[in-house]
Design a protein around this motif. Structure first.
Motif: not given
Length: 77
Positions: A28, A33, A48-49, A52, A55-56
């Motif tokens: 994160l 990210a 992460l996708t 994701g 969003l992070a």
């Protein structure tokens, strides 16, 4: 110039230390990210996708704006 250098060096120094203790938190961090958003994760364990990662990064940006706003309001009153 020094604050910019600190911003570039800190993730490189902090990430390996955190990866050993709390690998789920490393994914994160903003640089991890961003790499996930680009599809170039540094380590498959911290992947992460793309959504994701986005969003992070949005959460980090929001947190930075909120902290700046709070500091501005506190100092100007």
């Amino acid at each position: 110039m020094a604050p910019l250098a600190v911003l570039f060096v800190t993730p490189v120094v902090i990430s390996p230390a955190l990866r050993a203790g709390v690998p789920d938190a490393v994914r994160l961090l903003p640089h991890e990210a961003a790499l996930s958003l680009l599809g170039l994760p540094a380590d498959p364990a911290t992947d992460l996708t793309r959504a994701g990662g986005l969003l992070a990064l949005i959460a980090w940006a929001g947190l930075s704006v909120a902290a700046g706003w709070a500091a501005l309001v506190r100092r100007d009153t």
